[in-house]
Design an enzyme around this catalytic site. Structure first.
Site, short mmCIF file in Angstrom:
data_model
loop_
_atom_site.label_atom_id
_atom_site.label_comp_id
_atom_site.label_asym_id
_atom_site.label_seq_id
_atom_site.Cartn_x
_atom_site.Cartn_y
_atom_site.Cartn_z
CG LEU A 155 18.76 -10.66 10.63
CD1 LEU A 155 18.85 -9.63 9.93
CD2 LEU A 155 20.13 -11.18 11.56
N GLY A 156 14.84 -11.93 12.84
CA GLY A 156 13.80 -11.43 13.82
C GLY A 156 12.51 -11.55 13.21
N GLY A 181 8.45 -9.40 13.68
CA GLY A 181 7.74 -8.45 14.43
C GLY A 181 6.41 -8.34 13.54
N GLY A 241 5.86 -9.32 9.80
CA GLY A 241 6.54 -10.34 9.15
C GLY A 241 7.82 -10.46 9.80
CB SER A 242 10.13 -13.47 9.28
OG SER A 242 8.83 -13.93 10.00
CB VAL A 243 14.13 -9.22 9.61
CG1 VAL A 243 14.90 -8.22 9.10
CG2 VAL A 243 12.64 -8.43 9.76
CE LYS A 279 10.65 -5.44 8.54
NZ LYS A 279 10.72 -4.18 8.96
CG ASP A 283 5.09 -0.08 16.54
OD1 ASP A 283 4.96 0.11 17.83
OD2 ASP A 283 5.17 -1.27 16.15
#
Ligand SMILES: *[C@@H]1O[C@H](CO)[C@@H](O)[C@H](O)[C@H]1NC(C)=O
Ligand SMILES: *[C@@H]1O[C@H](CO)[C@@H](O)[C@H](O)[C@H]1NC(C)=O
Ligand SMILES: *[C@@H]1O[C@H](CO)[C@@H](O)[C@H](O)[C@H]1NC(C)=O
Ligand SMILES: *[C@@H]1O[C@H](CO)[C@@H](O)[C@H](O)[C@H]1NC(C)=O
Ligand SMILES: *[C@@H]1O[C@H](CO)[C@@H](O)[C@H](O)[C@H]1NC(C)=O
Ligand SMILES: *[C@@H]1O[C@H](CO)[C@@H](O)[C@H](O)[C@H]1NC(C)=O
Ligand SMILES: *[C@@H]1O[C@H](CO)[C@@H](O)[C@H](O)[C@H]1NC(C)=O
Ligand SMILES: *[C@@H]1O[C@H](CO)[C@@H](O)[C@H](O)[C@H]1NC(C)=O
Ligand SMILES: *[C@@H]1O[C@H](CO)[C@@H](O)[C@H](O)[C@H]1NC(C)=O
Length: 804
Positions: free
Chosen positions: A511-512, A514, A517-519, A533, A628
């Site tokens: 999904l993305g 950041g 890490g990755s989702v 995540k 953030d």
């Protein structure tokens, strides 16, 4: 002989013996000066007096990457920074393969030179007025050549490394020229992360006679960024460079010289400005004792995809979620080794040669000619050629096929554009369609893939059914095995890695990605959609991770993303959240192909985020600072209810709030000034970031807009300036996102703008709390017109006293 004289004589002799390199070849105590009788060889080093910044010596980079040939350079690097960071290199174009016979000496004519046996590898080539020179390494990181006799003025330098920068400028160094000598100090990027050979990008002062600006160039010819003109306090395209507590940019112009310098107020913070391998100019800071890496506080251009050819030919550049380069369809990375090191200038190469290039006679069978593959939603490259004779899409495609060098075409409303040779600067997130020319084989292979996909889905579905049963079994067994322990407090589920692997189909649907890490998307046995995540760099051990997760799990609010469970197995750390079908706010605000959010929805989102943050800051047991806040971390569920994501990350990643700045985790553009000023961090940093997000919700664009002309010395383009100005003038309608076509409740717009302006005040005590923000937005209390933040005051200058 006078007794005193004999003393002097003996002392002189002693000195000679100590300094003679032949007598004591190994003995080179760290010193900041090299004199004519000395030489620097092997591992010898000069250290500046304060011992902090500068270290001169020979260093080697990337022995693994240069086909076995070591490359040695004479250079200066930071002494106290554990991460090796060169700031200046003497022989960048002429590395030394064998250090054994190499030395740095002062030659008979007073110059500083690197000798390798009989050859001169590098020399200062200065016109020294005397042959009794010394080389000294100053605290600033400047290596200077000056007179060695005490009688002469030691602040006159015959040569200095500051005049010959490589990719780095340090505080006090200049970018610009000396008019009488024609000397031009410019930064030139390096070839890659290890090779010190000059690369393609430069950062320099441009133009003479008044209209001076800083520009970034590719190959000394193609300008892709400009600071705009100096208006007395700032360059017109970078108004954000004034009023910042930690960084300021100064421009000096007189008869003799024109130059820019940067300054960092806090002397305990190490800094450097660098023309990066990627083509972005960055100012980076190192907080001694607490940093693990350099922190960027300024980048130009802001978006990496704005750098000319940053990904190389036949690539697609993407800024979201993080800057990345990928090959076009039918292409592969030409030089993976260079690519890995950040040098993507070679770009990607065709997997299959074009038919055209092999067969000049195009009378071939139909299936063998080249075909076109449509790349949708891209931003087209700029250097198109117009084909006026082609008036239909077919004619346009034939026009391209007719020339062997044509690599792509685009047809839009009667206009046919074709591109020849290299395709550069194609970006994701545009609204163009680029038809990429490929060998027929490559295009038809995509059809086979589609068939494969359908089969894959069918197989996947039945496997999923099996997996479901399997998962259920595991679950029941696990419940028996661990009893209450699986429920980490308030219904948080402890997953096994294998469970999550199958729930996400082996992490196949990303999904993305950041900063943590990755989702991945997945679904549970009861078909609840989840987002998993996978964390990188979580330092805690198992016990602490579980404790943090269960305390984060307690935090439940309609405007916070719900944590369903976690996995903590071996070195694997995963978090499982509810899935948000409408993605993140940045997508809806900034992407041209997304559904436009109407004003009512935007107001609802602004209020929801404020409620979520207010809950985090005050209502729950321990105050949680998010650190953030940005549109990427605001997710939208099926009915566009906003949910703040990634809260608790700061804690999970082990940030210690009691300390002054530890590691900066925030995102440039949303960072409150106190992150860098060195005061302790409070929940007001979130308020600041929230204010920036509010401005983006109103305008529908990233806060710093493209260059626009200045009027009255006020920078029109910088959104916070326009907001402050419009609030005073009572004209908020002009601020609203044009995509809303004027459909907005202006009373609410004004309220949101006032709140935003309060939130981005420089002094944290002037900013409201998130609970107060909620009250303002719920119209429970009136918002006064805010004072203009210092940043904006500085931008506006004296030109508009109404604003003060
Ligand atoms: C170079 O290679 C050696 C052995 O292959 C490896 O141990 C070392 O980490 C590598 N160095 C770098 C900088 O990659
Ligand atoms: C470097 O030079 C020295 C002396 O000239 C020689 O003994 C040594 O083998 C050389 N090393 C390499 C790696 O070429
Ligand atoms: C400097 O020059 C003078 C004469 O020009 C010479 O006698 C002397 O040896 C030189 N000194 C050095 C260090 O080369
Ligand atoms: C040395 O030169 C600098 C600049 O050229 C000047 O400001 C300074 O007064 C001089 N000092 C002496 C002792 O001559
Ligand atoms: C410019 O260069 C000339 C000649 O080297 C030098 O005399 C002068 O001091 C330089 N000016 C500045 C401001 O550095
Ligand atoms: C850079 O410019 C030179 C001369 O203008 C040209 O020969 C060279 O091909 C250019 N290199 C690239 C990568 O554009
Ligand atoms: C500086 O030198 C440039 C040529 O290098 C010249 O065009 C310009 O007029 C000079 N500027 C001043 C202020 O002397
Ligand atoms: C095209 O030429 C290359 C070498 O020049 C060759 O390897 C390749 O097989 C040729 N392709 C076709 C389709 O003839
Ligand atoms: C192209 O045509 C020429 C003459 O028309 C012929 O001699 C040549 O063999 C042809 N080449 C190919 C690859 O078909």
């Amino acid at each position: 002989m006078h007794p005193a004289m004999s003393h002097v004589f003996c002392f002189g002799l002693l000195l000679l013996i100590i300094l003679d390199p032949h007598t004591l070849p190994q003995c080179h105590a760290a010193t900041d000066t090299l004199s004519p009788s000395q030489e620097l060889a092997g591992r010898d080093k000069l250290v500046s007096l304060n011992g902090r910044v500068a270290l001169l010596g020979f260093f080697q980079t990337g022995s693994n990457f240069s086909n076995g040939t070591p490359k040695w350079y004479l250079g200066i690097w930071f002494h106290t920074v554990p991460k090796f960071t060169p700031v200046w290199v003497a022989n960048a174009e002429n590395p030394i393969a064998n250090l054994t016979a190499c030395k740095l000496v002062l030659t008979r004519d007073g110059n500083l030179a690197v000798h390798h046996q009989a050859t001169t590898v590098w020399s200062t080539k200065a016109n020294a007025a005397t042959n009794t020179t010394v080389a000294a390494l100053l605290d600033s990181g400047n290596l200077v050549l000056r007179s060695g006799s005490g009688a002469s003025n030691s602040s006159i330098f015959f040569w200095q490394s500051y005049d010959h920068p490589t990719d780095t400028v340090l505080q006090g160094g200049k970018i610009g020229w000396n008019n009488s000598t024609g000397l031009n100090r410019r930064l030139v990027s390096r070839k890659n992360a290890v090779d010190q050979t000059p690369g393609m990008y430069s950062y320099e002062l441009s133009g003479h006679n008044g209209d001076t600006s800083i520009v970034s160039m590719f190959n000394s010819s193609k300008q892709y960024w400009s600071s705009g003109e100096w208006g007395g306090q700032y360059f017109s395209n970078i108004p954000e460079s004034v009023g910042q507590k930690w960084l300021s940019l100064q421009f000096t112009s007189n008869k003799e010289e024109q130059y820019v310098q940067y300054a960092i107020e806090d002397p305990t913070v190490l800094s450097r400005g660098i023309m990066d391998v990627s083509g972005q100019m960055k100012v980076l800071l190192w907080f001694e004792g607490s940093s693990q890496d350099w922190q960027a506080v300024y980048t130009a251009p802001k978006s990496q995809c704005d750098v000319h050819a940053t990904c190389g030919p036949f690539t697609v550049c993407s800024d979201v979620p993080s800057p990345s380069c990928s090959c076009m369809k039918g292409y592969s990375i030409r030089s993976p080794q260079d690519w890995e090191l950040g040098d993507r200038s070679a770009g990607c190469a065709r997997n299959t040669p074009l038919y055209c290039n092999n067969n000049s006679n195009s009378s071939a069978a139909d299936g063998e000619t080249d075909k076109f593959y449509p790349m949708t939603s891209v931003q087209l490259p700029a250097d198109a050629r117009n084909v006026a004779t082609a008036t239909t899409a077919d004619e346009c495609s034939l026009a391209c096929l007719g020339s062997c060098s044509c690599t792509a075409y685009s047809y839009d409303q009667g206009a046919c554009s074709v591109w020849h040779d290299k395709l550069l600067n194609v970006r994701q997130q545009g609204n163009g369609v680029l038809h990429l020319r490929l060998a027929a084989k490559e295009v038809s292979s995509s059809k086979t893939n589609r068939r494969g996909l359908i089969i894959g889905v069918a197989v996947g579905a039945s496997t999923a059914a099996l997996g479901l049963i399997f998962l259920l079994m595991i679950w029941m067994r696990k419940k028996k095995q661990y009893g209450d322990d699986t429920q980490g407090g308030m219904g948080i589920i402890a997953f096994r890695y294998a469970d999550l692997q199958s729930a996400t189909k082996k992490f196949s649907e990303k999904l993305g990605a950041g900063s943590f890490g990755s989702v991945f998307k997945g679904s549970l046995s009861d078909s609840t959609a989840i987002a998993v995540k996978r964390l990188d760099g979580v330092r805690q051990g198992e016990k602490q991770f579980r404790a943090e997760v269960s305390s984060t799990g307690v935090v439940q609010h309609v405007n916070l993303v719900k944590l369903i469970g976690f996995c903590c197995q071996g070195d694997k750390r995963l978090l499982v959240y509810e899935y948000m079908p409408n993605g993140s706010l940045d997508h809806h605000l900034f992407q041209s192909n997304a559904l436009v959010l109407d004003w009512t929805t935007r107001y609802k989102i602004a209020l929801g985020v404020a409620r979520g943050l207010a809950y985090l800051h005050s209502s729950c047991r321990d105050c949680i600072i998010h650190c953030d806040i940005k549109p990427e971390n605001i997710l939208l569920d099926g009915s566009f209810t906003p949910k703040v994501a990634d809260f608790g990350m700061a804690k999970l990643l082990g940030r210690d709030f009691s300390q002054v700045v530890t590691t900066m985790r925030g995102t440039i553009g949303y960072l409150a000034p106190e992150w860098i000023s060195g005061t302790a961090i409070t929940s007001k940093v979130d308020v600041y970031s929230y204010g920036m997000v509010l401005l983006e919700i109103v305008s529908g664009s990233r806060k710093s807009s493209k260059q626009s002309s200045s009027q009255d010395g006020v920078h029109e383009g910088y959104f916070p300036v326009r907001v402050a100005r419009s609030l005073v003038e009572g004209d908020v309608a002009s601020l609203v996102d044009a995509k809303l076509l004027g459909e907005a409740n202006l009373e609410e717009v004004e309220r949101v703008c006032k709140v935003a302006c309060w939130c981005i005040q420089d002094d944290e005590f002037d900013r409201p709390t998130m609970s107060e923000v909620v009250q303002f937005l719920e119209c429970l209390s009136e918002v006064e017109t805010p004072p203009v933040p210092r940043l904006l005051q500085a931008i506006a200058g004296q030109s508009n006293p109404k604003m003060m």
